[in-house]
Each structure stands twice: as structure tokens, then as C-alpha cells.
Design a protein around this motif. Structure first.
Motif, PDB file in Angstrom:
ATOM      1  N   TYR A  15     -51.896  18.037 -46.843  1.00 55.04           N
ATOM      2  CA  TYR A  15     -51.896  19.078 -45.802  1.00 55.04           C
ATOM      3  C   TYR A  15     -53.245  19.128 -45.089  1.00 55.04           C
ATOM      4  O   TYR A  15     -53.327  19.150 -43.852  1.00 55.04           O
ATOM      5  CB  TYR A  15     -51.586  20.438 -46.450  1.00 55.04           C
ATOM      6  N   ASN A  25     -45.832  21.156 -42.959  1.00 57.91           N
ATOM      7  CA  ASN A  25     -47.008  21.969 -42.664  1.00 57.91           C
ATOM      8  C   ASN A  25     -46.664  23.450 -42.624  1.00 57.91           C
ATOM      9  O   ASN A  25     -47.406  24.301 -43.131  1.00 57.91           O
ATOM     10  CB  ASN A  25     -47.616  21.544 -41.319  1.00 57.91           C
ATOM     11  N   TYR A  29     -48.082  26.336 -45.075  1.00 62.82           N
ATOM     12  CA  TYR A  29     -48.742  27.497 -44.466  1.00 62.82           C
ATOM     13  C   TYR A  29     -48.100  28.803 -44.946  1.00 62.82           C
ATOM     14  O   TYR A  29     -48.796  29.774 -45.254  1.00 62.82           O
ATOM     15  CB  TYR A  29     -48.663  27.392 -42.945  1.00 62.82           C
TER      16      TYR A  29
END
Length: 268
Positions: A15, A25, A29
């Protein structure tokens, strides 16, 4: 989901490296927002990468040793401290980052060497082109010199010396007139360099009555090394003169700027 297993999976390193897909991603997150442990791990990875990046010294000969020391892979005089088993840093990941950094250093070094080689090749080519130009120029000059010698030795050539006049008494020039091909070869080595915005103009003259005919201007006077010009002259000339005129020449000679003058005599 087991947070420890997720952290140990290596996905957070990917990442930070930007190697995940957009969807992955977004998933990472979201988990960072939900689990402080994951966010903390990402920050630690980023900090470790920054440390490794700073280890890449501009001195390429020391870069590898510096990175090894930062990774703890270099033997030193200090006592070795055993890492705690619970440590979350995966050295294979950091070693990968170090390899990337060293690869980048090597790449820039090769690029620099390549640019230097290109510059050397370009310089060599420019030198060769300059030498070829000089050789061609010398050959051309030699050819012209041989042609001029042949002209001067021709018994049918009419030689007309041009003497300096009031505006510049030290000036002198000489006309070699080849009537067989209606050319004159004008040697103006004895003329001073004309001032900016001025040019020498050559005249064929009939004396009675005085009738001047322009044979053109010596535009290349400053750049011509030999100061010998070939000029077409189909006139029945009785004299030749050279005046200093404004750039572009004049329709009639400026008599107070007459630099040289010479008449064609029966013995010429």
C-alpha cells in the motif's frame, strides 16, 4: 479479521509503495480509519522507508555500505542487540526497498555516464566536422591560388596598378584584366577595412568624357582572407577606380571618397 495476521501479510508495505489496485487501496484506507493499529503500522512503514531513502548518500561509492548499516546488516564495533520476537518489521520488505534505492542510484549513475558519452561523441563529431571544413576550405583555397597563379602568368593579362588618392594616400590595389573572358581579378590587400555601414565599390571608367560604370561592391571584404575578387567586366575600360560608398552602393562614384585610381596604359 485478525489484525496481527493482516499486518504481517505484507499488504501494508504494498500500500505504501503504491503497488495495489484502486479497490485494494480503498479497502486498506477503510481499515486504517477503523483500526488504529493498522494506521500506526502504515506510519511506521513510511518512517522506515524515509530513513532508508535518507541513507542513499549522493556519494554512490558509499551508498551501499550506508544502507547496509541502516538495515543493521553491517558489522560494527557496537554490541549487537537482539530484536524482540514480536517486532513487526519484515526485513525482507525493507531489503527490497534498499535494493530499489540502490537500483535508482545505479540507474542515475548509468544515465550520467551515458550523457557524458553522448557529449564526448557529439564533441568528437563537431571536431571532425570542423576539421573536414578546414580541409575543404584549404583545398578550395589551394585551387583558387593555382588558378590565380595561372592567370598572373598569362602573358595576355593586362595589369593595372591603382594608386592611393587624397582621402587615403597609403591605399593601393591592382587589377588583372583578362579580356579573353571579360573578367578582372582585383587585389585589394592595400585597402583599409571599411567602417561600419560603408562598402567599397569598383568602377570601370571611360576618360573622355569621364563616364563611370559600376562593377559592383565588395560586400565580403572583411571576411575574404585573400582580398582578391573576381569581377565580370565587359566594358572597354580606360581606367579603374575604387570608392567608399554607403552600404548597398551608389549610382555614381563619390569622388571625395575615391581611395584608388589607375589608368589602362598602352604598355599594361
Amino acid at each position: 479479521m485478525d489484525i496481527e495476521d493482516y499486518i504481517d501479510s505484507g499488504i501494508l508495505e504494498l500500500y505504501v509503495a503504491g503497488a495495489l489496485s484502486e479497490k485494494e487501496n480503498q479497502e486498506v484506507y477503510a481499515l486504517m480509519q477503523k483500526h488504529p493499529e493498522i494506521l500506526d503500522e502504515v506510519l511506521k512503514i513510511e518512517a522506515a522507508i524515509k530513513t532508508l531513502t535518507e541513507a542513499a548518500s549522493p556519494d554512490k561509492t558509499q551508498a551501499f555500505d550506508t544502507v547496509k548499516v541502516r538495515l543493521g546488516l553491517e558489522d560494527t564495533d557496537h554490541k549487537v542487540i537482539t530484536l524482540k520476537p514480536k517486532t513487526r518489521y519484515k526485513w525482507y520488505s525493507f531489503t527490497g526497498w534498499a535494493a530499489c534505492i540502490l537500483f535508482a542510484i545505479g540507474f542515475f549513475w548509468l544515465a550520467n555516464e551515458n550523457n557524458q558519452l553522448k557529449n564526448q561523441i557529439s564533441t568528437t563529431q563537431s571536431t571532425n566536422e570542423f576539421l573536414e571544413f578546414q580541409i575543404e576550405k584549404a583545398n578550395k583555397s589551394l585551387t583558387e591560388s593555382k588558378k590565380l597563379i595561372a592567370v598572373l602568368r598569362d602573358r595576355n593579362i593586362i595589369s593595372v596598378p591603382l594608386a592611393g588618392q587624397a582621402v587615403y594616400p597609403d591605399a593601393y590595389a591592382k587589377v588583372y584584366w583578362d579580356k579573353s573572358n571579360n573578367n578582372i581579378y582585383l587585389d585589394v590587400q592595400g585597402l583599409p577595412t571599411p567602417p561600419e555601414g560603408k562598402v567599397y565599390q569598383v568602377w570601370s571608367l571611360k576618360l573622355n568624357p569621364l563616364t563611370p560604370t559600376s562593377l559592383g561592391t565588395l560586400d565580403n571584404f572583411k571576411t575574404d582572407e585573400n582580398k582578391i575578387f573576381t569581377i565580370e567586366n565587359a566594358n572597354d575600360s580606360e581606367a579603374f577606380g575604387i570608392t567608399l560608398e554607403p552600404a548597398g552602393g551608389s549610382e555614381s562614384p563619390t569622388l571625395d571618397q575615391l581611395y584608388t585610381l589607375g589608368t589602362v596604359t598602352a604598355t599594361s
